[in-house]
Design a protein around this motif. Structure first.
Motif, PDB file in Angstrom:
ATOM      1  N   GLY A   1      89.038   1.316 -38.718  1.00  0.00           N
ATOM      2  CA  GLY A   1      90.304   2.020 -38.828  1.00  0.00           C
ATOM      3  C   GLY A   1      90.157   3.506 -38.535  1.00  0.00           C
ATOM      4  O   GLY A   1      89.115   3.978 -38.100  1.00  0.00           O
TER       5      GLY A   1
ATOM      6  N   ASP B   1     100.736  -2.331 -35.709  1.00  0.00           N
ATOM      7  CA  ASP B   1      99.716  -2.451 -34.667  1.00  0.00           C
ATOM      8  C   ASP B   1     100.323  -3.189 -33.481  1.00  0.00           C
ATOM      9  O   ASP B   1     101.352  -3.854 -33.593  1.00  0.00           O
TER      10      ASP B   1
ATOM     11  N   LEU C   1     101.459   4.905 -37.217  1.00  0.00           N
ATOM     12  CA  LEU C   1     101.978   5.248 -38.544  1.00  0.00           C
ATOM     13  C   LEU C   1     103.335   5.905 -38.380  1.00  0.00           C
ATOM     14  O   LEU C   1     103.492   6.853 -37.599  1.00  0.00           O
TER      15      LEU C   1
ATOM     16  N   VAL D   1      97.318   1.344 -33.142  1.00  0.00           N
ATOM     17  CA  VAL D   1      97.894   1.343 -34.484  1.00  0.00           C
ATOM     18  C   VAL D   1      98.781   2.571 -34.612  1.00  0.00           C
ATOM     19  O   VAL D   1      98.438   3.653 -34.116  1.00  0.00           O
TER      20      VAL D   1
ATOM     21  N   ARG E   1      93.729   5.620 -44.647  1.00  0.00           N
ATOM     22  CA  ARG E   1      93.022   4.964 -43.549  1.00  0.00           C
ATOM     23  C   ARG E   1      93.856   3.777 -43.101  1.00  0.00           C
ATOM     24  O   ARG E   1      94.187   2.899 -43.898  1.00  0.00           O
ATOM     25  N   VAL E   2      94.226   3.762 -41.828  1.00  0.00           N
ATOM     26  CA  VAL E   2      95.032   2.665 -41.297  1.00  0.00           C
ATOM     27  C   VAL E   2      94.124   1.736 -40.512  1.00  0.00           C
ATOM     28  O   VAL E   2      93.190   2.168 -39.826  1.00  0.00           O
ATOM     29  N   ARG E   3      94.397   0.442 -40.605  1.00  0.00           N
ATOM     30  CA  ARG E   3      93.564  -0.569 -39.954  1.00  0.00           C
ATOM     31  C   ARG E   3      94.442  -1.648 -39.333  1.00  0.00           C
ATOM     32  O   ARG E   3      95.521  -1.955 -39.842  1.00  0.00           O
ATOM     33  N   SER E   4      93.934  -2.221 -38.276  1.00  0.00           N
ATOM     34  CA  SER E   4      94.507  -3.446 -37.740  1.00  0.00           C
ATOM     35  C   SER E   4      93.646  -4.605 -38.213  1.00  0.00           C
ATOM     36  O   SER E   4      92.425  -4.581 -38.060  1.00  0.00           O
TER      37      SER E   4
ATOM     38  N   ILE F   1     103.245   0.896 -41.167  1.00  0.00           N
ATOM     39  CA  ILE F   1     102.069   0.767 -40.310  1.00  0.00           C
ATOM     40  C   ILE F   1     102.361  -0.331 -39.290  1.00  0.00           C
ATOM     41  O   ILE F   1     102.820  -1.418 -39.650  1.00  0.00           O
TER      42      ILE F   1
ATOM     43  N   SER G   1      97.154  -2.724 -42.282  1.00  0.00           N
ATOM     44  CA  SER G   1      97.093  -2.269 -43.671  1.00  0.00           C
ATOM     45  C   SER G   1      96.725  -0.798 -43.722  1.00  0.00           C
ATOM     46  O   SER G   1      96.274  -0.208 -42.736  1.00  0.00           O
ATOM     47  N   ALA G   2      96.910  -0.209 -44.891  1.00  0.00           N
ATOM     48  CA  ALA G   2      96.537   1.177 -45.132  1.00  0.00           C
ATOM     49  C   ALA G   2      95.936   1.284 -46.520  1.00  0.00           C
ATOM     50  O   ALA G   2      96.374   0.617 -47.458  1.00  0.00           O
TER      51      ALA G   2
END
Length: 730
Positions: free
Chosen positions: A669, A688, A633, A631, A621-624, A686, A602-603
């Motif tokens: 993230g 991962d 982008l 991860v 902010r990007v997250r797994s 995004i 998610s972002a």
């Protein structure tokens, strides 16, 4: 003699003198470092284990190892937290230090026994030997860095923390295979003093300015590329034999010969002990080569153009003398020149044909297990081409004419290389000068002796080049060694004309070529020690509800039998799967597969600020959401995105990156700041990535035979999520 000089030295035993390097002692260290052979890419728990092992080994030889942590990014947008290991050995005087460098991380598909654990083990043994002997001229820093495989990130972090002026020289130990001698193939620019220091320090050198000139023009990079960019002086050592094992499970500690470790270690030790006392400032480059591993012959590079011209003058003088004596004619020399040029062209074209024919078995692989047979066939075809051309021209050409044609061709090649590829010009004009001098000084006897002298000197210089090109760059380089062998064979034209053996030699060369090509087609293309590269990548596009399994990296052609029957494959374009350009599209075999069920990354939008030039600056902010460490982008091409910051790394100049990959993403993230041109419907993707395949994909991957292996990033599951890039992303 050339083949003998390529052999690794005999490993020094465990009981060798304390102040000397012992490959047997280093191998014990290597085995402890590699342990159970687990892969350990940057950011993995296995890499933490290897780091602790390296620290323990340095501590055992009496060094205090410190860990320098940092976050770094490459110019291609690959980023990671890295943990560099640094230890120092006091020298006889303070001041800028000599840095010995290797890296301890591996790619996800390999335990890295050759690349680069063997070098790490060698440096630990070098450190022990340095402490056992007299102090080196300057402080020596042992730098075992992290994240090299993810984009030279350990080196990037190191140069951001340290002043380049605090280092006297950088010695980098690398590998592009599993065996061979430690070739010094990369130096800093203006390398005259560095090459001189290497020549004086190394007991058994292996180097060539041709490697330096070629490497300067390639997109390849090592840690030293980063250090060199910052103005640091030094060089890179690396072994390149058994390149098929590079970045595969076969690149293991057991497949690295002790002789390779010995040559790498004793070379690094010699440099550590002497380069600190050398003045490394110089105003130009050297031309250089090792003479059968005994010594380095060197001179200033600007001499090359003059030496090539001298060689041409000697050739012209020999031609004039031959014409005056009636040994040759202008017409005969012209005929011989045409025959020579046609034979060299034929050798190159035939090698291209062999390369195309080889695709029936290798499907474009760079280093098949039976590649030596193919190279031998190209060499034999080159000899046959020159011999047949000589036979066809024999009635109009005298031995002197043949020598004249050879001299003209080599003179042109020498002069062209002196300006276009200066480091490689010596390969031709040195032998040409030697042969021309003998020919001029010896009269008719000199004409007979000149081809043998030229062949001996030229062979000593060119055979290594013909062997190393396919080793370093793969089968695609096959026409180059064929042309080299053909050019070298031109030196034999006078002997073939005088003896009348041109036709027999051509027939013999053709038979050898057929026999070697037969060997290529009847011997295995792949073996466990030269495996067929093959990765399986499952891509779950959660936003589209689609999951596909792809087979990658194995070249062209259909999936091999055990794989073909394991899924319903179809070939088609697939967007770039790894670190690279957002514009890249690959043509891959893929199959629909059950989705993994893993949550998508998610972002979240942290800030959104319009700029004065109709662009937007956004922080996301990007997250797994499945604890993946990698991860990525990908920005829509229409956004014209320029990245300003990734995590703690701020780009000095906005980076025009379509793809940003973070290899060490924690629970919170990573923030990415970038500018872009807003476009209706623009999106970001995004992704991962984890190395574990889902059960259904794992069942397909298990169909690989023992002669197939993952490579580079290996098997992986990628879960993607495409999102609109608008303020609503918040």
């Amino acid at each position: 003699m050339v083949l003998f000089s390529r052999q690794e030295p005999k490993p020094a035993p465990f009981g060798a003198p304390a102040e000397s390097f012992s490959a047997e002692r280093a191998r014990v260290i290597l085995d402890r470092l590699v342990g159970d052979g687990a892969v350990h890419p940057v950011g993995s728990m296995a890499n933490d284990v290897v780091r602790d092992r390296v620290i323990a080994e340095l501590t055992a030889v009496g060094l205090r190892a410190n860990v320098e942590s940092g976050f770094a990014c490459s110019a291609r947008g690959s980023c990671a937290d890295v943990q560099n290991i640094v230890a120092s050995i006091p020298g006889a005087k303070r001041g800028p230090a000599v840095v010995l460098n290797a890296h301890y991380d591996s790619v996800p598909a390999s335990s890295g026994g050759g690349d680069d654990a063997a070098s790490v083990a060698a440096l630990v043994e070098v450190a022990r030997a340095l402490r056992a002997g007299p102090p080196p001229p300057r402080d020596v820093i042992i730098l075992i860095d992290d994240g090299e495989e993810a984009g030279l990130l350990g080196a990037e972090a190191y140069v951001r923390k340290h002043d380049p002026a605090s280092f006297h020289a950088m010695i980098v130990l690398e590998a592009r295979g599993s065996s061979g001698r430690a070739l010094m193939f990369e130096t800093s620019r203006l390398n005259e003093a560095v090459v001189d220091a290497y020549a004086r320090a190394v007991p058994s050198p292996s180097t060539s300015s041709l490697s330096f000139s070629v490497y300067e023009r390639l997109p390849n990079a090592t840690n030293f590329t980063v250090f060199k960019r910052e103005g640091m002086r030094g060089l890179t050592l690396g072994f390149i034999d058994d390149a098929a094992q590079y970045h595969t499970p076969a690149n293991s500690a057991k497949n690295v010969p002790s002789g390779t470790i010995q040559h790498m270690g004793e070379t690094a030790l010699g440099l550590a002990r002497s380069i600190g006392g050398a003045k490394l400032e110089s105003a130009g480059n050297s031309s250089y080569f090792d003479l059968l591993g005994l010594a380095v012959i060197r001179w200033p590079e600007p001499w090359n153009s003059w030496l090539a011209i001298v060689a041409a003058i000697l050739v012209v003088a020999r031609m004039v003398l031959a014409l005056r004596r009636g040994d040759g004619t202008v017409r005969g020399s012209a005929v011989a020149l045409v025959a020579a040029l046609l034979s060299v062209a034929a050798a190159g074209l035939a090698a291209r044909g062999l390369l195309a024919l080889s695709l029936l078995r290798t499907h474009g692989a760079a280093w098949p297990a039976n590649g030596d047979w193919l190279e031998a066939s190209a060499w034999a075809v080159a000899i046959a081409a020159v011999s047949y051309a000589t036979h066809l021209a024999r009635l109009r050409v005298s031995p002197a004419d043949g020598w004249n044609a050879f001299g003209i061709v080599w003179s042109v090649v020498s002069i062209a290389l002196a300006f276009a590829l200066p480091g490689g010009a010596y390969c031709f004009f040195v032998a040409l000068i030697a042969g021309a001098v003998v020919s001029l000084a010896g009269g008719s006897r000199g004409l007979r002796a000149a081809p043998l002298v030229t062949l001996a000197v030229g062979g000593a210089l060119l055979f290594n080049v013909a062997i190393d090109l396919p080793l370093a760059m793969g089968n695609s380089m096959l026409p180059a060694p064929a042309v080299i062998v053909a050019l070298l064979s031109l030196a034999c034209v006078p002997l073939l004309l005088e003896s009348g053996l041109a036709l027999r030699t051509g027939n013999f060369g053709l038979l050898l070529a057929i026999a070697a090509l037969t060997g290529f087609f009847v011997t295995p293309v792949w073996t466990p020690l030269s495996p067929r590269p093959m990765n399986f990548v499952q891509l779950d596009a959660n936003d589209a509800g689609d999951a596909r399994l792809m087979v990658t990296d194995f070249g062209s052609g259909d999936p091999p039998a055990p794989i073909a029957s394991a899924a319903a494959w179809a070939r088609g374009p697939v967007a770039e799967l790894g670190v690279g350009s957002r514009r890249a599209v690959q043509d891959l075999w893929s199959s629909k597969t059950p989705a993994s069920g893993e949550p998508a990354p998610s972002a979240s939008l942290e800030s959104w600020a319009p700029l004065g030039d109709a662009r937007i600056r956004a922080t996301i902010r990007v997250r797994s959401n499945r604890a993946a460490s990698v991860v990525r982008l990908r920005a829509d091409l229409a956004l014209d995105a320029k990245v300003l910051r990734v995590g703690a790394h701020a780009f000095a100049v906005p980076a025009e990156l379509g793809v940003v990959t973070i290899h060490t993403v924690g629970v919170g993230g990573v923030e990415i700041v970038f500018e872009f041109k807003p476009r209706p419907g623009a999106t970001i993707t995004i992704e991962d990535e984890t190395p574990e395949l889902p059960p259904s994909a794992r069942a397909v991957a298990m169909q690989r035979t023992e002669s197939m292996a993952p490579i580079h990033r290996g098997d992986r599951l990628i879960v993607s999520n495409t999102l609109p890039l608008t303020p609503a992303l918040r």
